[in-house]
Design a protein around this motif. Structure first.
Motif, short mmCIF file in Angstrom:
data_model
loop_
_atom_site.label_atom_id
_atom_site.label_comp_id
_atom_site.label_asym_id
_atom_site.label_seq_id
_atom_site.Cartn_x
_atom_site.Cartn_y
_atom_site.Cartn_z
N GLU A 27 2.52 -5.50 16.07
CA GLU A 27 2.71 -5.45 17.51
C GLU A 27 1.53 -4.75 18.19
N GLY A 28 0.91 -5.45 19.13
CA GLY A 28 -0.22 -4.89 19.87
C GLY A 28 -1.55 -5.00 19.16
N GLU A 29 -1.58 -5.55 17.96
CA GLU A 29 -2.83 -5.67 17.21
C GLU A 29 -3.55 -6.97 17.57
N ASP A 30 -4.89 -6.96 17.49
CA ASP A 30 -5.68 -8.19 17.64
C ASP A 30 -5.50 -9.04 16.40
N ARG A 31 -5.41 -10.34 16.59
CA ARG A 31 -5.17 -11.25 15.46
C ARG A 31 -6.49 -11.83 14.95
N PRO A 32 -6.85 -11.56 13.70
CA PRO A 32 -8.06 -12.17 13.13
C PRO A 32 -7.84 -13.63 12.79
N SER A 33 -8.92 -14.39 12.77
CA SER A 33 -8.86 -15.79 12.37
C SER A 33 -8.83 -15.88 10.85
N VAL A 34 -7.92 -16.72 10.32
CA VAL A 34 -7.80 -16.86 8.87
C VAL A 34 -7.90 -18.33 8.48
N TYR A 35 -8.50 -18.56 7.33
CA TYR A 35 -8.64 -19.92 6.80
C TYR A 35 -8.04 -19.95 5.41
N LEU A 36 -7.01 -20.78 5.25
CA LEU A 36 -6.32 -20.94 3.97
C LEU A 36 -6.85 -22.18 3.27
N GLU A 37 -7.36 -22.02 2.04
CA GLU A 37 -7.82 -23.19 1.29
C GLU A 37 -7.14 -23.25 -0.06
N PHE A 38 -6.47 -24.37 -0.31
CA PHE A 38 -5.84 -24.64 -1.60
C PHE A 38 -6.42 -25.93 -2.15
N HIS A 39 -7.34 -25.77 -3.13
CA HIS A 39 -7.91 -26.92 -3.82
C HIS A 39 -8.51 -27.92 -2.83
N ALA A 40 -9.36 -27.41 -1.95
CA ALA A 40 -10.14 -28.18 -0.98
C ALA A 40 -9.33 -28.66 0.22
N PHE A 41 -8.03 -28.37 0.26
CA PHE A 41 -7.20 -28.73 1.40
C PHE A 41 -6.73 -27.47 2.12
N THR A 42 -6.27 -27.66 3.35
CA THR A 42 -5.78 -26.53 4.12
C THR A 42 -4.53 -26.94 4.89
N ALA A 43 -3.75 -25.94 5.30
CA ALA A 43 -2.50 -26.19 6.02
C ALA A 43 -2.71 -25.99 7.51
N GLY A 44 -2.47 -27.05 8.28
CA GLY A 44 -2.58 -26.95 9.72
C GLY A 44 -1.23 -26.69 10.37
N SER A 45 -1.08 -27.07 11.62
CA SER A 45 0.19 -26.88 12.30
C SER A 45 1.27 -27.75 11.64
N SER A 46 2.54 -27.46 11.96
CA SER A 46 3.69 -28.19 11.40
C SER A 46 3.81 -28.02 9.90
N THR A 47 3.38 -26.88 9.38
CA THR A 47 3.60 -26.54 7.98
C THR A 47 4.18 -25.13 7.94
N PHE A 48 4.99 -24.85 6.91
CA PHE A 48 5.53 -23.50 6.83
C PHE A 48 4.44 -22.50 6.47
N GLN A 49 3.34 -23.00 5.85
CA GLN A 49 2.22 -22.10 5.58
C GLN A 49 1.56 -21.61 6.87
N ASP A 50 1.47 -22.50 7.86
CA ASP A 50 0.91 -22.10 9.16
C ASP A 50 1.74 -20.97 9.77
N GLU A 51 3.06 -21.12 9.70
CA GLU A 51 3.91 -20.07 10.25
C GLU A 51 3.80 -18.79 9.42
N ALA A 52 3.63 -18.93 8.10
CA ALA A 52 3.46 -17.74 7.27
C ALA A 52 2.20 -16.97 7.68
#
Length: 343
Positions: A191-216
């Motif tokens: 709460e109140g913290e600045d949010r850093p940008s994160v990039y998730l990579e699993f075996h050359a793929f990534t999770a965008g919106s509409s995935t539970f990983q995005d919400e995680a």
């Protein structure tokens, strides 16, 4: 000290000091939104494909076709009724005592599942519809085929649903309550913290919106670079997109090789060695242990804030103002609380 331990420590010291309005650890836990689950049989359910699944009595022998359902069975305390599971669920304690229903191609062995004659088969959404139909027609088996989980709420719902399907509603409700408590701790921490940008990579793929990983990722306190780049579902980010997004942190499966390419190598994440390795089954399976991944990512993203808060707590502490408690006694009490809270 982790963020959770810090909160417990501060709360414990405040309580011992007799501070007015102090809140004991766990008192700020968010209320669970679980409904009263029904665990009576016979029962009828509609699965993700719109098929009616009839259970005349509580199933005693259950086969799970993919690891998310198996993990959930373990978490709700129903693992003793799992007779078969896939090779990808063998990380679960005691799983090697069950029958592996995976064929040489790495998919479901229909013949092996039929041979086990289970009372119920739990088929996550990744199982093809034709496999489900084979089990129903050739084996005359009762199969529940799940919908795709695209959020943590979906994971909660799936946990409760499995509890109802197998007659373990109490275990399912306890598991969801635990998830909610842990996630409310994370929510309070960012709460109140600045949010850093994160990039998730699993075996050359990534999770965008509409995935539970995005919400995680967002629940953990990050901004998902893939979603910001317009990727929906699972996809790949180009090196140009990575340059544009310039993620502050990189998240990869534990033990995997570092991604390559100009975009990721020039990013703040790589330049500052901001890399988080997560347990793959915690991040990749829509099941309760996703909470572990959320907590782990959160603690890494906000480690500096934790250290600052810890330093402030040490500077502000006045041991002499705690009647009857020395430092050793306070630490002993803290360890007792932590042990009770451990899951």
């Amino acid at each position: 000290m982790t963020r959770t331990l810090l909160r417990v420590a501060v709360a414990l010291l405040v309580v011992m000091a007799g501070a007015v309005g102090a809140i004991a650890p766990g008192a700020a836990m968010a209320e669970t939104n679980t409904q009263d689950l029904q665990c009576e049989f016979p029962a009828t359910f509609e699965d993700g494909g719109g098929e009616e699944v009839q259970l005349d009595e509580q199933p005693d022998e259950i086969v799970t076709l993919n690891p998310s359902a198996a993990q959930t069975m373990w978490e709700i305390g129903a693992e003793d009724r799992v007779t078969g599971l896939s090779q990808y669920a063998m990380y679960l304690e005691g799983a090697d005592d069950r029958t592996d229903i995976t064929n040489e191609e790495g998919t479901t062995s229909v013949e092996q599942v039929i041979e086990l004659e289970p009372d119920l088969v739990l088929a996550p959404n990744t199982i093809p519809e034709e496999t489900v139909e084979q089990l129903r027609t050739e084996g005359d088996l009762t199969v529940y085929h799940f919908e795709t989980a695209t959020s943590i709420d979906d994971v909660r719902d799936k946990t409760q649903l499995i509890g109802q399907l197998v007659g373990e509603c109490e275990g399912a409700e306890e598991t969801v309550s635990w998830m909610d408590e842990e996630l409310s701790n994370v929510e309070a921490a960012i709460e109140g913290e600045d949010r850093p940008s994160v990039y998730l990579e699993f075996h050359a793929f990534t999770a965008g919106s509409s995935t539970f990983q995005d919400e995680a990722l967002t629940t953990a306190g990050g901004e998902n670079a893939a979603a910001e780049a317009g990727i929906e579902g699972w996809g790949q980010m180009s090196q140009e997109q990575l340059v544009e997004q310039n993620p502050d942190w990189l998240i990869i499966p534990e033990g995997s090789a570092m991604p390559e390419g100009e975009g990721i190598e020039s990013s703040t994440a790589m330049q500052e060695d901001n890399v988080i390795e997560v347990t793959e089954e915690h991040m990749q399976q829509p099941a309760p242990r996703v909470v572990y991944a959320v907590s782990e990512i959160n603690e890494a993203l906000y480690a500096e804030s934790d250290e600052g808060a810890s330093d402030d707590a040490v500077d502000d502490a006045e041991p002499d103002a705690i009647p009857g408690f020395g430092i050793a006694a306070a630490l002993a009490a803290l360890l007792s609380v932590v042990a009770l809270r451990h899951r």
